[in-house]
Design a protein around this motif. Structure first.
Motif, PDB file in Angstrom:
ATOM      1  N   PHE A 168     -41.044   1.452  27.996  1.00  0.00           N
ATOM      2  CA  PHE A 168     -39.480   1.949  26.714  1.00  0.00           C
ATOM      3  C   PHE A 168     -38.713   1.061  27.157  1.00  0.00           C
ATOM      4  CE2 PHE A 168     -42.121   6.110  27.847  1.00  0.00           C
ATOM      5  CZ  PHE A 168     -41.895   6.807  26.951  1.00  0.00           C
ATOM      6  N   GLU A 169     -38.080   0.072  27.622  1.00  0.00           N
ATOM      7  CA  GLU A 169     -37.162  -0.467  28.087  1.00  0.00           C
ATOM      8  C   GLU A 169     -36.626  -1.743  26.905  1.00  0.00           C
ATOM      9  OE1 GLU A 169     -36.015  -0.424  32.837  1.00  0.00           O
ATOM     10  OE2 GLU A 169     -37.539  -1.586  32.201  1.00  0.00           O
ATOM     11  N   GLY A 170     -38.535  -2.065  26.689  1.00  0.00           N
ATOM     12  CA  GLY A 170     -38.830  -3.343  25.302  1.00  0.00           C
ATOM     13  C   GLY A 170     -38.449  -2.438  23.798  1.00  0.00           C
ATOM     14  N   ILE A 171     -38.570  -1.700  23.869  1.00  0.00           N
ATOM     15  CA  ILE A 171     -37.923  -1.077  22.464  1.00  0.00           C
ATOM     16  C   ILE A 171     -36.901  -0.417  22.616  1.00  0.00           C
ATOM     17  CG2 ILE A 171     -38.368   1.181  20.979  1.00  0.00           C
ATOM     18  CD1 ILE A 171     -41.533   1.363  22.652  1.00  0.00           C
ATOM     19  N   VAL A 172     -36.178  -0.059  23.683  1.00  0.00           N
ATOM     20  CA  VAL A 172     -34.885   0.724  23.045  1.00  0.00           C
ATOM     21  C   VAL A 172     -33.947  -0.707  23.439  1.00  0.00           C
ATOM     22  CG1 VAL A 172     -35.747   3.012  24.325  1.00  0.00           C
ATOM     23  CG2 VAL A 172     -34.304   1.583  26.075  1.00  0.00           C
ATOM     24  N   GLU A 173     -34.317  -1.654  23.704  1.00  0.00           N
ATOM     25  CA  GLU A 173     -32.898  -3.351  24.299  1.00  0.00           C
ATOM     26  C   GLU A 173     -33.046  -3.118  22.599  1.00  0.00           C
ATOM     27  OE1 GLU A 173     -35.838  -6.444  25.002  1.00  0.00           O
ATOM     28  OE2 GLU A 173     -34.930  -5.629  26.737  1.00  0.00           O
ATOM     29  N   LYS A 174     -33.491  -2.920  21.412  1.00  0.00           N
ATOM     30  CA  LYS A 174     -33.367  -3.327  20.276  1.00  0.00           C
ATOM     31  C   LYS A 174     -32.604  -2.095  19.361  1.00  0.00           C
ATOM     32  CE  LYS A 174     -38.028  -5.670  20.254  1.00  0.00           C
ATOM     33  NZ  LYS A 174     -39.293  -5.369  20.475  1.00  0.00           N
ATOM     34  N   TRP A 175     -33.248  -1.421  20.154  1.00  0.00           N
ATOM     35  CA  TRP A 175     -31.872  -0.047  19.038  1.00  0.00           C
ATOM     36  C   TRP A 175     -29.865  -0.874  19.081  1.00  0.00           C
ATOM     37  CZ3 TRP A 175     -32.972   5.610  21.268  1.00  0.00           C
ATOM     38  CH2 TRP A 175     -34.226   5.244  21.696  1.00  0.00           C
ATOM     39  N   THR A 176     -30.108  -0.612  18.046  1.00  0.00           N
ATOM     40  CA  THR A 176     -28.344  -0.841  17.681  1.00  0.00           C
ATOM     41  C   THR A 176     -27.562   0.553  16.888  1.00  0.00           C
ATOM     42  OG1 THR A 176     -29.414  -1.234  14.973  1.00  0.00           O
ATOM     43  CG2 THR A 176     -28.803  -3.502  16.905  1.00  0.00           C
ATOM     44  N   GLY A 177     -26.403  -0.176  16.433  1.00  0.00           N
ATOM     45  CA  GLY A 177     -25.661   1.186  16.560  1.00  0.00           C
ATOM     46  C   GLY A 177     -25.032   2.396  17.140  1.00  0.00           C
ATOM     47  N   ALA A 178     -25.498   3.822  16.400  1.00  0.00           N
ATOM     48  CA  ALA A 178     -25.132   5.392  17.346  1.00  0.00           C
ATOM     49  C   ALA A 178     -26.879   4.677  18.036  1.00  0.00           C
ATOM     50  CB  ALA A 178     -25.287   6.490  16.562  1.00  0.00           C
ATOM     51  N   GLN A 179     -27.278   4.314  18.116  1.00  0.00           N
ATOM     52  CA  GLN A 179     -28.475   4.794  18.875  1.00  0.00           C
ATOM     53  C   GLN A 179     -28.484   4.449  20.035  1.00  0.00           C
ATOM     54  OE1 GLN A 179     -31.872   3.954  16.555  1.00  0.00           O
ATOM     55  NE2 GLN A 179     -32.510   5.570  16.022  1.00  0.00           N
ATOM     56  N   ARG A 180     -28.632   5.270  21.472  1.00  0.00           N
ATOM     57  CA  ARG A 180     -28.471   4.398  22.345  1.00  0.00           C
ATOM     58  C   ARG A 180     -29.472   5.273  23.581  1.00  0.00           C
ATOM     59  NH1 ARG A 180     -24.309   5.480  26.487  1.00  0.00           N
ATOM     60  NH2 ARG A 180     -23.065   6.817  24.789  1.00  0.00           N
ATOM     61  N   ALA A 181     -29.909   4.089  24.775  1.00  0.00           N
ATOM     62  CA  ALA A 181     -30.404   5.225  25.707  1.00  0.00           C
ATOM     63  C   ALA A 181     -29.918   3.843  26.765  1.00  0.00           C
ATOM     64  CB  ALA A 181     -32.023   4.723  25.634  1.00  0.00           C
ATOM     65  N   ARG A 182     -30.504   5.014  28.131  1.00  0.00           N
ATOM     66  CA  ARG A 182     -29.787   4.340  29.782  1.00  0.00           C
ATOM     67  C   ARG A 182     -30.414   4.970  30.647  1.00  0.00           C
ATOM     68  NH1 ARG A 182     -24.796   6.018  30.627  1.00  0.00           N
ATOM     69  NH2 ARG A 182     -25.921   7.361  32.013  1.00  0.00           N
ATOM     70  N   PHE A 183     -31.858   4.140  31.383  1.00  0.00           N
ATOM     71  CA  PHE A 183     -31.739   5.124  32.439  1.00  0.00           C
ATOM     72  C   PHE A 183     -30.915   4.499  33.754  1.00  0.00           C
ATOM     73  CE2 PHE A 183     -36.125   2.995  31.045  1.00  0.00           C
ATOM     74  CZ  PHE A 183     -36.972   4.383  30.438  1.00  0.00           C
TER      75      PHE A 183
END
Length: 249
Positions: free
Chosen positions: A161-176
């Motif tokens: 999952f980290e490999g995917i969400v680290e590419k998110w930009t804008g309003a999309q945000r993720a954190r463990f």
């Protein structure tokens, strides 16, 4: 304020009461009126300390002291219950902190003539209730409580999952992060995941969450759609029909 912690171990003397009341008054004077939002909770707790000090000092024996303290405590509990609902923190029962306050005060009312052991048990219960308040507010007022979705998965699958969400930009945000819910909810996750990890998602809808799950290729995952009852959906079922998964809970 930490001086109050030791009052369960010994009866405070007049000087200790006056000192703590003075400290509480100084803290209360920092604001002009009762604050709203997050600051309400520590502010109101400080007014409780001030009120108790007055009741143990200058106001000893005042006929309205305990009644007013009970009203204030129940009102505070109601605010905590409201905050839990606003933050979508499942509680399992309706208005749990108002129920705890009623139980606590009822046990106090039955103390007259009781043995020392009964007093010790009530002191322990009071501390337990205080701990639950702190735990609940810590969860409800955290940034994690504002997440749109929470994925619960095995810690070993975090890199996918980290490999995917680290590419998110804008309003999309993720954190463990750690589990946002109080202890009992966190324990429930550990019955399914030996070492659970919690991925908090902001700025995404159900179809985007389903796309994330498909890209990660992880089947052993639960999707918390932030329903009031705390229900979670098995990842495969969520991916199969994400819209239904959200609207049906």
């Amino acid at each position: 304020m930490t001086e109050a912690i030791h009052w369960g171990e010994a009866v405070p003397d007049a000087r200790a009461i006056a000192r703590l009341e003075s400290l509480a008054a100084e803290a209360i004077a920092l604001v002009d009126e009762t604050p709203a939002g997050e600051l309400y909770y520590p502010y109101q707790a400080t007014t409780f300390v001030s009120g108790v000090c007055w009741g143990l000092g200058e106001g000893v024996g005042h006929p309205k002291f305990l009644g007013r303290l009970w009203e204030d405590a129940l009102r505070y509990a109601g605010h905590v219950d409201w905050q839990l609902r606003q933050s979508r923190i499942p509680t399992g029962t309706q208005d749990p902190f108002q129920a705890l306050e009623r139980t606590l005060w009822l046990r106090h009312a039955r103390l007259s003539g009781s043995e020392d052991e009964t007093y010790r048990e009530l002191t322990a219960f009071s501390r337990e209730v205080a701990g639950e308040y702190i735990d609940a507010l810590r969860c409800a007022l955290s940034e994690a409580a504002t997440a749109d979705f929470i994925l619960v998965l095995d810690a070993a699958d975090k890199p996918r999952f980290e490999g995917i969400v680290e590419k998110w930009t804008g309003a999309q945000r993720a954190r463990f992060d750690e589990c946002v819910y109080p202890g009992r909810m966190a324990d429930a996750d550990r019955t399914f995941f030996e070492s659970p990890a919690f991925l908090y998602l902001w700025g995404v809808d159900e179809t985007e969450v389903a796309a994330l799950l498909r890209e990660a290729g992880v089947s052993r995952v639960h999707v918390d759609v932030r329903a009031q009852d705390g229900s979670v959906i098995v990842g495969e079922a969520f991916v199969a029909d994400p819209v239904k998964s959200v609207t049906s809970w």
